[in-house]
Design an enzyme around this catalytic site. Structure first.
Site, PDB file in Angstrom:
ATOM      1  N   HIS A 233       0.850  -1.339   0.602  1.00 26.96           N
ATOM      2  CA  HIS A 233       0.280   0.224   0.096  1.00 26.96           C
ATOM      3  C   HIS A 233       0.715   1.408  -0.341  1.00 26.96           C
ATOM      4  O   HIS A 233       2.461   1.382   0.520  1.00 26.96           O
ATOM      5  CB  HIS A 233      -1.120  -0.287   1.143  1.00 26.96           C
ATOM      6  CG  HIS A 233      -0.338  -0.067   2.246  1.00 26.96           C
ATOM      7  ND1 HIS A 233      -0.103  -1.441   3.582  1.00 26.96           N
ATOM      8  CD2 HIS A 233       0.188   0.852   3.592  1.00 26.96           C
ATOM      9  CE1 HIS A 233       0.604  -1.137   4.125  1.00 26.96           C
ATOM     10  NE2 HIS A 233       0.786  -0.226   4.743  1.00 26.96           N
TER      11      HIS A 233
ATOM     12  N   HIS B  20       0.964   5.078   1.047  1.00 22.67           N
ATOM     13  CA  HIS B  20       0.874   6.389   1.940  1.00 22.67           C
ATOM     14  C   HIS B  20       0.399   7.677   0.886  1.00 22.67           C
ATOM     15  O   HIS B  20       1.337   8.088   0.677  1.00 22.67           O
ATOM     16  CB  HIS B  20       0.898   6.587   3.356  1.00 22.67           C
ATOM     17  CG  HIS B  20       1.123   5.773   4.071  1.00 22.67           C
ATOM     18  ND1 HIS B  20       0.608   5.360   4.794  1.00 22.67           N
ATOM     19  CD2 HIS B  20       1.971   3.585   3.924  1.00 22.67           C
ATOM     20  CE1 HIS B  20       0.814   3.944   5.834  1.00 22.67           C
ATOM     21  NE2 HIS B  20       1.715   3.331   5.240  1.00 22.67           N
TER      22      HIS B  20
HETATM   23  P1  5GP Z   1       1.911   0.038   7.194  1.00 17.43           P
HETATM   24  O1  5GP Z   1       2.263   0.332   8.432  1.00 17.43           O
HETATM   25  O2  5GP Z   1       1.729  -1.142   7.195  1.00 17.43           O
HETATM   26  O3  5GP Z   1       2.599   1.136   6.558  1.00 17.43           O
HETATM   27  O4  5GP Z   1       1.264   0.838   7.837  1.00 17.43           O
HETATM   28  C1  5GP Z   1      -0.743   0.893   7.846  1.00 17.43           C
HETATM   29  C2  5GP Z   1      -1.496   1.734   7.831  1.00 17.43           C
HETATM   30  O5  5GP Z   1      -2.694   0.844   7.864  1.00 17.43           O
HETATM   31  C3  5GP Z   1      -1.581   2.532   9.032  1.00 17.43           C
HETATM   32  O6  5GP Z   1      -1.053   3.627   9.012  1.00 17.43           O
HETATM   33  C4  5GP Z   1      -2.620   1.850  10.041  1.00 17.43           C
HETATM   34  O7  5GP Z   1      -3.501   3.313  10.560  1.00 17.43           O
HETATM   35  C5  5GP Z   1      -3.533   1.297   8.249  1.00 17.43           C
HETATM   36  N1  5GP Z   1      -4.617   0.877   9.270  1.00 17.43           N
HETATM   37  C6  5GP Z   1      -4.746  -0.575   9.582  1.00 17.43           C
HETATM   38  N2  5GP Z   1      -5.725  -1.697   9.630  1.00 17.43           N
HETATM   39  C7  5GP Z   1      -6.741  -0.716   8.863  1.00 17.43           C
HETATM   40  C8  5GP Z   1      -7.962  -1.090   8.644  1.00 17.43           C
HETATM   41  O8  5GP Z   1      -8.533  -1.973   9.516  1.00 17.43           O
HETATM   42  N3  5GP Z   1      -8.708   0.141   7.770  1.00 17.43           N
HETATM   43  C9  5GP Z   1      -7.872   0.511   7.374  1.00 17.43           C
HETATM   44  N4  5GP Z   1      -8.527   1.785   6.658  1.00 17.43           N
HETATM   45  N5  5GP Z   1      -6.680   1.325   7.579  1.00 17.43           N
HETATM   46  C10 5GP Z   1      -6.180   0.586   8.458  1.00 17.43           C
END
Ligand code: 5GP
Ligand code: ZN
Length: 142
Positions: free
Chosen positions: A100, A102
């Site tokens: 993903h 951001h």
């Molecule tokens: P990562 O650290 O993997 O790059 O970011 C994961 C992101 O996913 C975090 O910013 C977190 O807030 C978001 N996130 C985690 N669980 C959920 C969810 O159930 N729904 C949504 N919309 N975002 C989520």
């Protein structure tokens, strides 16, 4: 789809997500724990963990969605800029193992830093080291 993947479940509509854009290959929705108003995540529809795992056409779709959304997200929350980035692998801080991107809106004086602040201390590399690294990357990227 990966059964226990939260982002696959959002893509498939099994759990709610504030979807802001979708096409055949990519879906974007608001981050549930935003770093800033408008913090948006862009994912491929199919489950892949990292950018390196992602087929080229899906990578292109994710980038196209980021390209479309970054200015739209900024405008929606009246941001001054945005940080657009991937935590690409667990050691880089990736918590959800479905690739993903951001889009984090940024505001003058928001107290955040540039992307240069995410890695640890800077390595001390000679010109020879840099040449060797560049050669390795260039030959692997052919
Ligand atoms: P990562 O650290 O993997 O790059 O970011 C994961 C992101 O996913 C975090 O910013 C977190 O807030 C978001 N996130 C985690 N669980 C959920 C969810 O159930 N729904 C949504 N919309 N975002 C989520
Ligand atoms: Zn997934």
């Amino acid at each position: 789809m990966s059964e226990d993947c939260i982002f696959c479940q959002i893509v498939d509509g099994e759990i709610p997500g504030r979807i802001v854009y979708e096409d055949d290959d990519a879906v974007a929705f608001l981050d549930a724990n935003p770093m800033a108003p408008g913090h948006t995540l862009v994912v491929p529809r199919t489950h892949h963990e990292t950018l390196g795992d992602l087929p080229a056409d899906e990578g292109e779709a994710v980038f196209a969605a980021l390209h479309r959304l970054a200015p739209v997200v900024e405008a929606a929350v009246d941001a001054d800029a945005s940080t657009v980035a991937f935590n690409n692998g667990e050691a880089a801080g990736q918590e959800v193992p479905h690739v993903h991107g951001h889009v984090i809106p940024r505001f003058e004086g928001d107290g955040g830093g540039p992307i240069h602040t995410v890695a640890g201390s800077r390595p001390d590399l000679s010109d020879e080291d840099l040449d060797a690294i560049a050669d390795d990357i260039a030959s692997a990227a052919e």
